[in-house]
Design a protein around this motif. Structure first.
Motif, PDB file in Angstrom:
ATOM      1  N   PRO A  98      -1.206  -4.330  15.092  1.00  0.00           N
ATOM      2  CA  PRO A  98      -1.006  -3.406  15.009  1.00  0.00           C
ATOM      3  C   PRO A  98      -1.892  -1.849  15.617  1.00  0.00           C
ATOM      4  O   PRO A  98      -1.717  -0.704  15.074  1.00  0.00           O
ATOM      5  N   TRP A 119       9.674  -5.080  12.848  1.00  0.00           N
ATOM      6  CA  TRP A 119       9.194  -5.101  11.777  1.00  0.00           C
ATOM      7  C   TRP A 119       8.787  -5.865  10.659  1.00  0.00           C
ATOM      8  O   TRP A 119       7.073  -6.342  10.466  1.00  0.00           O
ATOM      9  N   VAL A 122       5.294  -7.749  11.920  1.00  0.00           N
ATOM     10  CA  VAL A 122       4.084  -7.939  11.466  1.00  0.00           C
ATOM     11  C   VAL A 122       2.991  -8.397  10.489  1.00  0.00           C
ATOM     12  O   VAL A 122       3.768  -7.561   9.176  1.00  0.00           O
ATOM     13  N   PRO A 124       1.863  -8.522   6.780  1.00  0.00           N
ATOM     14  CA  PRO A 124       2.077  -7.567   5.757  1.00  0.00           C
ATOM     15  C   PRO A 124       0.981  -6.150   5.723  1.00  0.00           C
ATOM     16  O   PRO A 124       0.817  -5.120   5.255  1.00  0.00           O
ATOM     17  N   ARG A 127       0.497  -4.002   8.225  1.00  0.00           N
ATOM     18  CA  ARG A 127       1.360  -3.019   8.888  1.00  0.00           C
ATOM     19  C   ARG A 127       0.870  -1.445   8.286  1.00  0.00           C
ATOM     20  O   ARG A 127       1.869  -0.448   8.663  1.00  0.00           O
ATOM     21  N   PHE A 131       1.492   1.320  11.038  1.00  0.00           N
ATOM     22  CA  PHE A 131       2.329   2.586  10.915  1.00  0.00           C
ATOM     23  C   PHE A 131       1.762   3.565  11.771  1.00  0.00           C
ATOM     24  O   PHE A 131       2.334   4.510  12.221  1.00  0.00           O
ATOM     25  N   VAL A 162      10.769  -6.965   4.026  1.00  0.00           N
ATOM     26  CA  VAL A 162      10.564  -6.004   5.312  1.00  0.00           C
ATOM     27  C   VAL A 162      12.098  -5.127   3.464  1.00  0.00           C
ATOM     28  O   VAL A 162      12.639  -5.662   2.988  1.00  0.00           O
ATOM     29  N   GLU A 166       9.481   0.471   1.696  1.00  0.00           N
ATOM     30  CA  GLU A 166       8.026   0.073   2.321  1.00  0.00           C
ATOM     31  C   GLU A 166       7.739   1.479   3.420  1.00  0.00           C
ATOM     32  O   GLU A 166       6.903   2.422   3.445  1.00  0.00           O
TER      33      GLU A 166
END
Length: 207
Positions: A98, A119, A122, A124, A127, A131, A162, A166
């Protein structure tokens, strides 16, 4: 498999690289990303390809005249990509979400951030932070593309579910606009898998 670490993902790709490389390279950029072609920036854009894999997409961007920072933390995939797609327009970086520590340290910003089929790898819990990192690297007026894998999760590679919703929620929290969401069939012909493409944009200074 929702409870995994980034290190688990890298170990799986290092282990499976011999199978994955020919599969990825058997498909062209246009076959996989036809829904994005009209949104791509003109030549000489600065592009950040996250989870660049075998380098197929990075090489396509380089051939179009772009400068590409290709982030791939799997040692075996990165090695194969550099051998398959040698180009002075591609800079390979051993970094990962991240935090993207090396990319952020360089202080660059990008016209397009490209996240193709990554994605779901990654965790959860990471995330939101991931982002925010991505949004901080996007130029005003720049775009961000996610291709999201939908369908049953494999057992050989760690993934978590995903969704386009989201990504839209994360985008709103970072003041990014959703430009397009589209669903399409798997380019490799797997009937149980489909993909959502989500294209985001940071408003420009003239908007």
């Amino acid at each position: 498999m929702n409870n995994f670490r980034v290190q688990d993902v890298l170990a799986s790709y290092d282990r499976l690289a011999g199978e994955i490389v020919p599969d990825y390279e058997s498909l062209t950029f246009e076959e996989v990303h036809r829904e994005t072609l009209d949104l791509l920036p003109p030549p000489s854009a600065a592009i950040l390809d996250i989870g660049a894999g075998t380098g197929r997409d990075a090489a396509w961007f380089a051939r179009q005249g772009h400068e590409v920072a290709a982030v791939e933390p799997s040692r075996e995939l990165r090695r194969a990509a550099q051998e398959l797609h040698e180009s002075p327009a591609i800079t390979w970086i051993d970094d990962c979400l991240p935090d993207l520590a090396l990319v952020c340290k360089a202080g660059s910003a990008f016209d397009l951030i490209w996240l193709s089929a990554m994605w779901m790898h990654v965790p959860p819990d990471d995330r939101t932070r991931a982002f925010r990192t991505l949004a901080s690297l996007l130029e005003p007026g720049g775009g961000m593309m996610f291709s999201l894998r939908l369908g049953p999760l494999p057992t050989e590679r760690p993934m978590a579910p995903v969704s386009a919703s989201e990504i839209r929620d994360l985008a709103r929290n970072s003041d990014l606009e959703t430009v397009r969401v589209s669903r399409h069939e798997d380019a490799a012909g797997r009937p149980e898998i489909s993909w959502d493409m989500v294209w985001l944009r940071r408003p420009g200074t003239g908007d």
